[in-house]
Design a protein around this motif. Structure first.
Motif, PDB file in Angstrom:
ATOM      1  N   ASP A 153       4.357 117.228  71.896  1.00  0.00           N
ATOM      2  CA  ASP A 153       3.479 116.092  72.168  1.00  0.00           C
ATOM      3  C   ASP A 153       2.502 116.422  73.285  1.00  0.00           C
ATOM      4  O   ASP A 153       1.307 116.078  73.224  1.00  0.00           O
ATOM      5  CB  ASP A 153       4.301 114.860  72.544  1.00  0.00           C
ATOM      6  CG  ASP A 153       4.893 114.159  71.332  1.00  0.00           C
ATOM      7  OD1 ASP A 153       4.501 114.489  70.196  1.00  0.00           O
ATOM      8  OD2 ASP A 153       5.760 113.280  71.521  1.00  0.00           O
ATOM      9  N   ASP A 154       2.981 117.093  74.328  1.00  0.00           N
ATOM     10  CA  ASP A 154       2.104 117.464  75.447  1.00  0.00           C
ATOM     11  C   ASP A 154       0.995 118.405  74.991  1.00  0.00           C
ATOM     12  O   ASP A 154      -0.117 118.386  75.541  1.00  0.00           O
ATOM     13  CB  ASP A 154       2.919 118.120  76.565  1.00  0.00           C
ATOM     14  CG  ASP A 154       3.822 117.131  77.289  1.00  0.00           C
ATOM     15  OD1 ASP A 154       3.652 115.913  77.097  1.00  0.00           O
ATOM     16  OD2 ASP A 154       4.705 117.582  78.050  1.00  0.00           O
ATOM     17  N   LEU A 155       1.305 119.233  74.005  1.00  0.00           N
ATOM     18  CA  LEU A 155       0.313 120.169  73.475  1.00  0.00           C
ATOM     19  C   LEU A 155      -0.630 119.517  72.466  1.00  0.00           C
ATOM     20  O   LEU A 155      -1.661 120.087  72.120  1.00  0.00           O
ATOM     21  CB  LEU A 155       1.026 121.341  72.777  1.00  0.00           C
ATOM     22  CG  LEU A 155       1.714 122.371  73.666  1.00  0.00           C
ATOM     23  CD1 LEU A 155       2.690 123.202  72.844  1.00  0.00           C
ATOM     24  CD2 LEU A 155       0.686 123.262  74.352  1.00  0.00           C
ATOM     25  N   GLY A 156      -0.270 118.354  71.972  1.00  0.00           N
ATOM     26  CA  GLY A 156      -1.035 117.728  70.903  1.00  0.00           C
ATOM     27  C   GLY A 156      -0.744 118.325  69.544  1.00  0.00           C
ATOM     28  O   GLY A 156      -1.568 118.240  68.626  1.00  0.00           O
ATOM     29  N   ALA A 157       0.465 118.899  69.393  1.00  0.00           N
ATOM     30  CA  ALA A 157       0.875 119.512  68.129  1.00  0.00           C
ATOM     31  C   ALA A 157       1.856 118.600  67.407  1.00  0.00           C
ATOM     32  O   ALA A 157       2.666 117.921  68.035  1.00  0.00           O
ATOM     33  CB  ALA A 157       1.524 120.868  68.374  1.00  0.00           C
ATOM     34  N   VAL A 158       1.787 118.590  66.084  1.00  0.00           N
ATOM     35  CA  VAL A 158       2.714 117.807  65.272  1.00  0.00           C
ATOM     36  C   VAL A 158       3.812 118.730  64.761  1.00  0.00           C
ATOM     37  O   VAL A 158       3.541 119.742  64.115  1.00  0.00           O
ATOM     38  CB  VAL A 158       1.994 117.148  64.080  1.00  0.00           C
ATOM     39  CG1 VAL A 158       2.993 116.346  63.236  1.00  0.00           C
ATOM     40  CG2 VAL A 158       0.869 116.253  64.571  1.00  0.00           C
ATOM     41  N   GLY A 159       5.048 118.386  65.092  1.00  0.00           N
ATOM     42  CA  GLY A 159       6.192 119.162  64.623  1.00  0.00           C
ATOM     43  C   GLY A 159       6.898 118.458  63.481  1.00  0.00           C
ATOM     44  O   GLY A 159       7.008 117.231  63.462  1.00  0.00           O
ATOM     45  N   TRP A 160       7.382 119.248  62.547  1.00  0.00           N
ATOM     46  CA  TRP A 160       8.028 118.729  61.343  1.00  0.00           C
ATOM     47  C   TRP A 160       9.458 119.262  61.318  1.00  0.00           C
ATOM     48  O   TRP A 160       9.705 120.408  60.943  1.00  0.00           O
ATOM     49  CB  TRP A 160       7.251 119.170  60.103  1.00  0.00           C
ATOM     50  CG  TRP A 160       5.813 118.737  60.158  1.00  0.00           C
ATOM     51  CD1 TRP A 160       4.787 119.367  60.813  1.00  0.00           C
ATOM     52  CD2 TRP A 160       5.251 117.561  59.581  1.00  0.00           C
ATOM     53  NE1 TRP A 160       3.618 118.664  60.655  1.00  0.00           N
ATOM     54  CE2 TRP A 160       3.870 117.546  59.905  1.00  0.00           C
ATOM     55  CE3 TRP A 160       5.761 116.525  58.795  1.00  0.00           C
ATOM     56  CZ2 TRP A 160       3.018 116.539  59.478  1.00  0.00           C
ATOM     57  CZ3 TRP A 160       4.915 115.518  58.370  1.00  0.00           C
ATOM     58  CH2 TRP A 160       3.562 115.532  58.712  1.00  0.00           C
ATOM     59  N   PRO A 161      10.439 118.436  61.716  1.00  0.00           N
ATOM     60  CA  PRO A 161      11.816 118.932  61.824  1.00  0.00           C
ATOM     61  C   PRO A 161      12.542 118.960  60.488  1.00  0.00           C
ATOM     62  O   PRO A 161      12.224 118.214  59.556  1.00  0.00           O
ATOM     63  CB  PRO A 161      12.471 117.925  62.783  1.00  0.00           C
ATOM     64  CG  PRO A 161      11.687 116.662  62.597  1.00  0.00           C
ATOM     65  CD  PRO A 161      10.287 117.078  62.240  1.00  0.00           C
ATOM     66  N   LYS A 162      13.535 119.830  60.435  1.00  0.00           N
ATOM     67  CA  LYS A 162      14.444 119.879  59.294  1.00  0.00           C
ATOM     68  C   LYS A 162      15.764 120.467  59.763  1.00  0.00           C
ATOM     69  O   LYS A 162      15.821 121.219  60.750  1.00  0.00           O
ATOM     70  CB  LYS A 162      13.871 120.715  58.149  1.00  0.00           C
ATOM     71  CG  LYS A 162      13.718 122.213  58.423  1.00  0.00           C
ATOM     72  CD  LYS A 162      13.080 122.893  57.221  1.00  0.00           C
ATOM     73  CE  LYS A 162      12.963 124.400  57.380  1.00  0.00           C
ATOM     74  NZ  LYS A 162      14.265 125.101  57.248  1.00  0.00           N
ATOM     75  N   THR A 163      16.837 120.092  59.087  1.00  0.00           N
ATOM     76  CA  THR A 163      18.105 120.750  59.362  1.00  0.00           C
ATOM     77  C   THR A 163      18.015 122.190  58.861  1.00  0.00           C
ATOM     78  O   THR A 163      17.244 122.503  57.953  1.00  0.00           O
ATOM     79  CB  THR A 163      19.265 120.034  58.661  1.00  0.00           C
ATOM     80  OG1 THR A 163      19.093 120.123  57.235  1.00  0.00           O
ATOM     81  CG2 THR A 163      19.331 118.566  59.078  1.00  0.00           C
ATOM     82  N   SER A 164      18.829 123.056  59.455  1.00  0.00           N
ATOM     83  CA  SER A 164      18.837 124.441  58.990  1.00  0.00           C
ATOM     84  C   SER A 164      19.710 124.615  57.761  1.00  0.00           C
ATOM     85  O   SER A 164      19.604 125.609  57.042  1.00  0.00           O
ATOM     86  CB  SER A 164      19.341 125.364  60.102  1.00  0.00           C
ATOM     87  OG  SER A 164      20.717 125.115  60.358  1.00  0.00           O
ATOM     88  N   GLY A 165      20.590 123.631  57.522  1.00  0.00           N
ATOM     89  CA  GLY A 165      21.622 123.796  56.510  1.00  0.00           C
ATOM     90  C   GLY A 165      22.871 124.422  57.094  1.00  0.00           C
ATOM     91  O   GLY A 165      23.897 124.508  56.432  1.00  0.00           O
ATOM     92  N   GLY A 166      22.770 124.826  58.368  1.00  0.00           N
ATOM     93  CA  GLY A 166      23.916 125.340  59.099  1.00  0.00           C
ATOM     94  C   GLY A 166      24.179 124.472  60.309  1.00  0.00           C
ATOM     95  O   GLY A 166      24.270 123.249  60.209  1.00  0.00           O
TER      96      GLY A 166
END
Length: 316
Positions: free
Chosen positions: A163-176
């Motif tokens: 957020d501080d960088l102004g970037a959008v992150g898209w999370p996901k589980t690793s499956g592990g």
């Protein structure tokens, strides 16, 4: 001697894909079969194609199911259908090259499952220029004594830095046991610069959560109760399971996109080929907007210069 189940032919888009041994059990925990795996990938078709589209893709194959041998396959074998698309990638260290699968449609995914593929491991670059990544991958990799509560805390810190960088992150589980966060970036830099940027980001997360996070490269030197922010997943030819990829474990877990507000409650085991079709039907692809949220890594490279970041060379 047990007889093989007859093959089935499926209409996938405008392709016909033959699936042999559809009743072979691939996942022993609940007895899901090869055909169950096919039906899962069909149910999340838009999502898996978006995750893999036009990327060189290594296949993790399990010809006898996940209880058997795993085969890492880079090259598309002879005899693949003529409509299947590929991309040539170079391996300078060995003075070799390979034509890897290049997914452009759901039928390509189903063909790979017919070839006993369970996991899809794409590059973070696309065939337009395989040497210029357009995806920055943040891998939150817990140590052997690191609990999932720590993973959740660090994910929130990473979100704060993004957020501080102004970037959008898209999370996901690793499956592990971990989490991944993907950021779409401009394909203007080579792998080494993206790794430098990723390490600069990891250092900032470590500064904000020093008790939970390490960026120490050598496993033997890490505190096993800490989480490693694995910046080297951005190295050339390093791959991790894509969004919607099934993992080669008996429970058929999926590397599942999740919303930021799900992180505190979602458990990695919640997402399997048994649960994901209904979730996808209800929510759609939670990564649908990823290609519209493009970030320039210039500020991270400035951080890297400021901190003297040098992740070292790699040509693997």
């Amino acid at each position: 001697m047990a007889t093989k189940s007859p093959a089935v032919e499926l209409e996938v888009g405008h392709r016909t894909v033959r699936v042999s041994n559809p009743d072979r059990v691939y996942f022993p925990a609940r007895g899901e079969t090869k055909l169950d795996l096919v039906n899962y990938y069909l149910s999340v078709g838009d999502g898996i194609v978006r995750a893999l589209r036009e990327r060189p893709c290594m296949l993790h194959r399990f010809p006898e199911g996940v209880a058997g041998e795993k085969v890492h396959q880079k090259r598309v074998p002879h005899g693949a259908p003529p409509w299947l698309e590929t991309v040539r990638v170079e391996f300078p260290r060995y003075n070799r090259h390979a034509y890897e699968l290049c997914v452009t449609e759901v039928a390509s995914v189903i063909w790979a499952v017919q070839m006993s593929t369970v996991e899809f491991h794409p590059w973070n670059s696309r065939r337009a220029d395989t040497e210029k990544p357009d995806e920055w991958r943040i891998d939150l990799d817990p140590g052997p004594e690191c609990d999932y509560a720590t993973v959740r805390r660090v994910a929130h810190v990473a979100h704060e830095v993004l957020d501080d960088l102004g970037a959008v992150g898209w999370p996901k589980t690793s499956g592990g046991k971990g989490l991944h966060i993907y950021v779409r970036i401009e394909p203007n830099w080579g792998f080494q610069d993206v790794r430098r940027a990723a390490l600069a980001f990891a250092h900032e997360v470590e500064r904000r959560a020093p008790d939970d996070v390490t960026t120490t490269w050598w496993r033997k030197d890490r505190d096993p109760a800490q989480l490693f922010v694995d910046y080297n997943q951005n190295a050339r030819d390093h791959t991790i399971a894509s969004a919607y990829s099934v993992r080669g474990v008996p429970e058929a877990r999926v590397s599942a996109p999740i919303a930021w507000n799900e992180i505190d409650d979602a458990e990695p085991g919640d997402f399997t080929i048994a649960t994901m079709p209904a979730r996808f039907a209800e929510l759609g692809d939670l990564h649908e907007g990823i290609d519209d949220a493009v970030f320039a890594i210039d500020e991270l490279l400035e951080w890297a210069d400021r901190d003297g970041v040098d992740p070292g060379e790699t040509d693997d």
